[in-house]
Design a protein around this motif. Sequence first.
Motif, PDB file in Angstrom:
ATOM      1  N   VAL A   1       0.852  -1.189   0.000  1.00 54.72           N
ATOM      2  CA  VAL A   1       0.000   0.000   0.000  1.00 54.72           C
ATOM      3  C   VAL A   1       0.890   1.242   0.000  1.00 54.72           C
ATOM      4  CG1 VAL A   1      -1.765  -1.244   1.304  1.00 54.72           C
ATOM      5  CG2 VAL A   1      -0.130   0.193   2.517  1.00 54.72           C
TER       6      VAL A   1
ATOM      7  N   VAL B   1      -1.925  -5.600   7.239  1.00 50.77           N
ATOM      8  CA  VAL B   1      -3.210  -4.894   7.176  1.00 50.77           C
ATOM      9  C   VAL B   1      -4.129  -5.422   8.261  1.00 50.77           C
ATOM     10  CG1 VAL B   1      -2.950  -4.458   4.710  1.00 50.77           C
ATOM     11  CG2 VAL B   1      -4.138  -6.521   5.470  1.00 50.77           C
TER      12      VAL B   1
ATOM     13  N   THR C   1      -9.685  -1.892   7.051  1.00 50.57           N
ATOM     14  CA  THR C   1      -9.345  -0.605   6.463  1.00 50.57           C
ATOM     15  C   THR C   1      -9.070  -0.748   4.967  1.00 50.57           C
ATOM     16  OG1 THR C   1      -8.373   0.089   8.552  1.00 50.57           O
ATOM     17  CG2 THR C   1      -7.789   1.358   6.603  1.00 50.57           C
TER      18      THR C   1
ATOM     19  N   TYR D   1      -6.965   0.582   2.295  1.00 48.77           N
ATOM     20  CA  TYR D   1      -5.755   1.365   2.090  1.00 48.77           C
ATOM     21  C   TYR D   1      -5.650   1.806   0.627  1.00 48.77           C
ATOM     22  CZ  TYR D   1      -4.408  -0.519   6.637  1.00 48.77           C
ATOM     23  OH  TYR D   1      -4.382  -0.859   7.967  1.00 48.77           O
TER      24      TYR D   1
ATOM     25  N   PRO E   1       0.670   4.263   6.814  1.00 52.02           N
ATOM     26  CA  PRO E   1      -0.075   3.792   5.642  1.00 52.02           C
ATOM     27  C   PRO E   1      -1.233   4.741   5.349  1.00 52.02           C
ATOM     28  CG  PRO E   1      -0.547   2.420   7.551  1.00 52.02           C
ATOM     29  CD  PRO E   1       0.553   3.343   7.959  1.00 52.02           C
TER      30      PRO E   1
ATOM     31  N   THR F   1      -4.931   5.904   3.982  1.00 51.27           N
ATOM     32  CA  THR F   1      -6.315   5.537   3.696  1.00 51.27           C
ATOM     33  C   THR F   1      -7.017   6.756   3.106  1.00 51.27           C
ATOM     34  OG1 THR F   1      -7.221   6.213   5.838  1.00 51.27           O
ATOM     35  CG2 THR F   1      -6.300   3.998   5.687  1.00 51.27           C
TER      36      THR F   1
END
Length: 242
Positions: free
Chosen positions: A120, A145, A149, A151, A172, A174
């Motif tokens: 990601v 992960v 979520t 990503y 990371p 989002t």
Amino acid sequence: MTFNNMKKFLIIAAVIFVMNIAPRVFANQIVPGGQLEAMAIAEVERILDERGESRRREITLLRPLADISLPNGIIDIKISVPSSMINYNGVTPVKARISIGGRMYRDVNFVVSAKVFDFVLVANHDLRIETPVNESDFRAEEIAVDGRTEYVKDVKEILGLVPHRLIRAGSPITANYFQQPVAVASGHPVKIIVRYKGIEATAKGIAMTRGRIGEVIKVKNEASKKIISAKVIDAGTVEVVM
């Protein structure tokens, strides 16, 4: 030798003979803890495969299982995940139900860690609030992960947007960290569009509050001085919602 003594001698001899030719019965059976661990990992793998999870994963027990001593009999072990949910970002309870001779003997409860990894976007440096981003602000990195979520994997999803919170370097990314930039500032002139039953009219106005594309703000009609609600279409246009 009397008859009674002879009878007793024959009984003892018969018992000794049967003991020598009969199958031996062992006191205990051992189920290795490593066997239960392998079965538990295989069951978690099966559930993930069944759900279409194809990303790289690491499944481990938090603590090694001790060997289990069982009485004699045919052993059957069934592994289950009681919650039917695999927790990507914590621990997952697992149960081993042990039956002997077709009857439930005991349950062994333990937990596994199931980590799933994906590539990601992460921040190359701190990303400031309301500052537009570009491709050089991010890099692709494999992370564990959490299974819930969404990503961001393609920087095109967020180009032209701005962070609504400080995003630390290495975090990371989002999509819900970002929003549209402010398109209309308070006090700026705007064109007001009114559409009603196929008829369109326009008027000049002043934004009373700032707003982003898609947001509804307060606008004052320059001619009538009336304050109305309108949706921001672009940097200089709002549309009356009727």
